[in-house]
Design an enzyme around this catalytic site. Structure first.
Site, PDB file in Angstrom:
ATOM      1  N   ARG A   9     -14.839 -31.470  48.451  1.00  0.00           N
ATOM      2  CA  ARG A   9     -14.860 -29.812  48.699  1.00  0.00           C
ATOM      3  C   ARG A   9     -13.793 -29.588  49.661  1.00  0.00           C
ATOM      4  NH1 ARG A   9     -18.989 -28.304  52.059  1.00  0.00           N
ATOM      5  NH2 ARG A   9     -20.339 -29.286  50.951  1.00  0.00           N
TER       6      ARG A   9
ATOM      7  N   TYR B 253      -5.045  -3.438  43.880  1.00  0.00           N
ATOM      8  CA  TYR B 253      -5.699  -4.480  42.971  1.00  0.00           C
ATOM      9  C   TYR B 253      -7.255  -3.784  42.993  1.00  0.00           C
ATOM     10  CZ  TYR B 253      -8.494  -7.486  40.676  1.00  0.00           C
ATOM     11  OH  TYR B 253      -9.440  -8.213  39.539  1.00  0.00           O
TER      12      TYR B 253
ATOM     13  N   ASP C  11      -1.156  -9.107  50.251  1.00  0.00           N
ATOM     14  CA  ASP C  11      -1.118  -9.513  48.859  1.00  0.00           C
ATOM     15  C   ASP C  11       0.345  -9.498  48.477  1.00  0.00           C
ATOM     16  OD1 ASP C  11      -1.788  -9.925  46.458  1.00  0.00           O
ATOM     17  OD2 ASP C  11      -3.448  -9.001  46.131  1.00  0.00           O
TER      18      ASP C  11
ATOM     19  N   LYS D 284      -1.385 -15.646  38.852  1.00  0.00           N
ATOM     20  CA  LYS D 284      -0.400 -14.868  38.458  1.00  0.00           C
ATOM     21  C   LYS D 284       0.971 -15.835  38.211  1.00  0.00           C
ATOM     22  CE  LYS D 284      -3.255 -11.505  37.917  1.00  0.00           C
ATOM     23  NZ  LYS D 284      -4.673 -12.056  38.286  1.00  0.00           N
TER      24      LYS D 284
HETATM   25  C1  LIG Z   1      -2.516  -7.975  43.275  1.00  0.00           C
HETATM   26  C2  LIG Z   1      -3.736  -8.677  42.839  1.00  0.00           C
HETATM   27  N1  LIG Z   1      -4.328  -9.455  43.823  1.00  0.00           N
HETATM   28  C3  LIG Z   1      -5.484 -10.121  43.720  1.00  0.00           C
HETATM   29  C4  LIG Z   1      -6.139 -10.137  42.497  1.00  0.00           C
HETATM   30  C5  LIG Z   1      -7.223 -11.240  41.980  1.00  0.00           C
HETATM   31  O1  LIG Z   1      -6.759 -12.283  41.581  1.00  0.00           O
HETATM   32  P1  LIG Z   1      -7.834 -13.487  40.528  1.00  0.00           P
HETATM   33  O2  LIG Z   1      -8.155 -12.637  39.458  1.00  0.00           O
HETATM   34  O3  LIG Z   1      -7.228 -14.717  40.786  1.00  0.00           O
HETATM   35  O4  LIG Z   1      -9.167 -13.482  41.558  1.00  0.00           O
HETATM   36  C6  LIG Z   1      -5.387  -9.887  41.260  1.00  0.00           C
HETATM   37  C7  LIG Z   1      -6.123  -9.953  40.082  1.00  0.00           C
HETATM   38  O5  LIG Z   1      -5.433  -9.187  39.032  1.00  0.00           O
HETATM   39  C8  LIG Z   1      -4.298  -8.883  41.530  1.00  0.00           C
HETATM   40  O6  LIG Z   1      -3.414  -8.176  40.682  1.00  0.00           O
END
Ligand SMILES: Cc1ncc(COP(=O)(O)O)c(C=O)c1O
Length: 383
Positions: A55, A106, A178, A203
């Protein structure tokens, strides 16, 4: 290590030991995958190799973490089973406090933050691209965290990381960025003064649309960092070792992919701006974009592979454009090799702040001319 051929045991025991114990070949070009969920103790009852349990000690996960840390100029990185797991580890690790977050961010995380009062947090949503509004939202001495997302999904607004980090730090707050869309190829938020950087590794970092993962990387082993690490290690929001290995496979081409995707995105943004069926193109690399000057300062090697278009004629027209393309795939997510088109409001649904006429485009590695021609024939059907 007890991997000697067994004598004086039954075939059943020989078979049960067939996998042996981990001893990756030192000359293999491609890294082995550490599939072990547990590690063996030494004869003296210790764990001299430092690994106890999968883990938190998986070698493939740790190997991928080292690469991300290096890419982000970070002291340390931490992998998660998704981007959401990475982001929420920060908010749940933080003692109850006031947090400033962007109103353009997001959607999935925005929804989650709307319920963050259950952790004792007081959340203020603010237009982070407007420094005056951001400063007015900060409560010196009482704001514990400022969250940035730049470029922000799906409007691609730009936040000045250095200016926000400077103000936040003087007010006693930490800053997390982010940076999923920018990737370390275009921006390294820690170099601009941020404390922690976060990615949905689903992504661009992985880049092949075959892994769901997240990552945090930190400038230093702060109290918040150590608490987030405890949260992850205890709650077990870690990726599997094969996903970590796939992520390393993806990272090998990150730089080439992101530069090329940014180049194609800039070409498409320019051309699409001229199409009579398009109201506006949202892309920080266009000189009339409100965040252009800041983006030009804090993004190198391009402005990213993501753009959005607002189609004249509202939701119906936008959905029709997505319906009539051949090369582009209609799917959510982004940052992969294949170009994707998405009517964003359809997935965000009720409570979304996304304009109904917006199509989000994730530029892949196909030829930009082919991608343009495909969109063009679809857009022309609206005229
Ligand atoms: C800018 C951004 N941050 C965070 C996330 C969340 O990521 P995950 O889908 O891998 O949980 C996304 C998902 O689309 C995103 O576009």
């Amino acid at each position: 290590m007890d991997d000697r051929p067994t004598r004086n045991v039954t075939p059943r025991t020989v078979a049960a030991r067939a996998l042996g114990v981990g001893r990756p070949s030192l000359t293999a070009l491609t890294p082995s995958i550490d599939m072990s969920a547990t590690y063996t103790r030494d004869h003296d009852n210790g764990y001299s190799a430092g690994r106890v349990y999968g883990r938190k000690d998986n070698a493939s996960v740790q190997q991928a973490e080292r690469y991300v840390a290096e890419l982000e100029h970070a002291q340390e990185a931490m992998l998660f089973g998704s981007g959401m797991a990475a982001a929420t580890a920060i908010f749940t690790a933080l003692p109850p406090t006031h947090i400033v977050v962007p109103s353009a961010m997001y959607w999935g995380l925005r929804i989650w933050l709307q319920g963050a009062s259950r952790y004792g947090h007081d959340i203020t949503f603010v237009d982070m691209s407007r420094l005056d509004e951001f400063r007015a939202a900060v409560r010196p001495g009482r704001t514990g965290l400022v969250w940035i997302e730049t470029p922000s999904n799906p409007l691609w607004t730009i936040t000045d990381i250095a200016a926000v980090a400077d103000y936040a730090h003087r007010a006693g707050a930490q800053v997390c960025v982010d940076s999923t869309v920018a990737t370390p190829v275009l921006t390294r938020p820690l170099d601009f003064g941020a404390d922690i950087v976060m990615h949905s590794a689903t992504k661009y970092l992985n880049g092949h649309s075959d892994v769901v993962a997240g990552v945090l990387a930190t400038a230093d082993r702060s109290e918040l960092w150590l608490r987030a690490k405890d949260t992850r290690d205890q709650s077990g929001t870690v990726p599997g070792s094969f996903d970590a290995w796939l992520l390393m496979r993806g990272l090998r081409t990150l730089d080439l992919r992101v530069k090329e995707q940014s180049r194609s995105a800039a070409i498409l943004a320019d051309r699409l701006s001229l199409h009579p069926a398009i109201e506006t193109v949202l892309y920080p690399g266009l000189p009339h974009h409100p965040g252009y000057a800041t983006a030009a300062r804090q993004m190198a090697n391009g402005f990213g592979g993501m753009l959005s278009v607002r189609v004249k004629g509202g939701a119906k027209a936008a959905i029709a454009v997505a319906a009539n393309v051949q090369l582009w795939r209609r799917a959510t997510s982004f940052g992969g090799i294949e170009s994707l088109v998405e009517h964003r409001l359809s997935i965000e649904g009720e409570g979304s702040t996304c304009p109904e006429d917006l199509l989000r485009l994730s530029i892949g590695l196909e030829d930009a001319d082919d991608l343009y021609r495909d969109l063009l024939q679809s857009l022309d059907l609206l005229l």
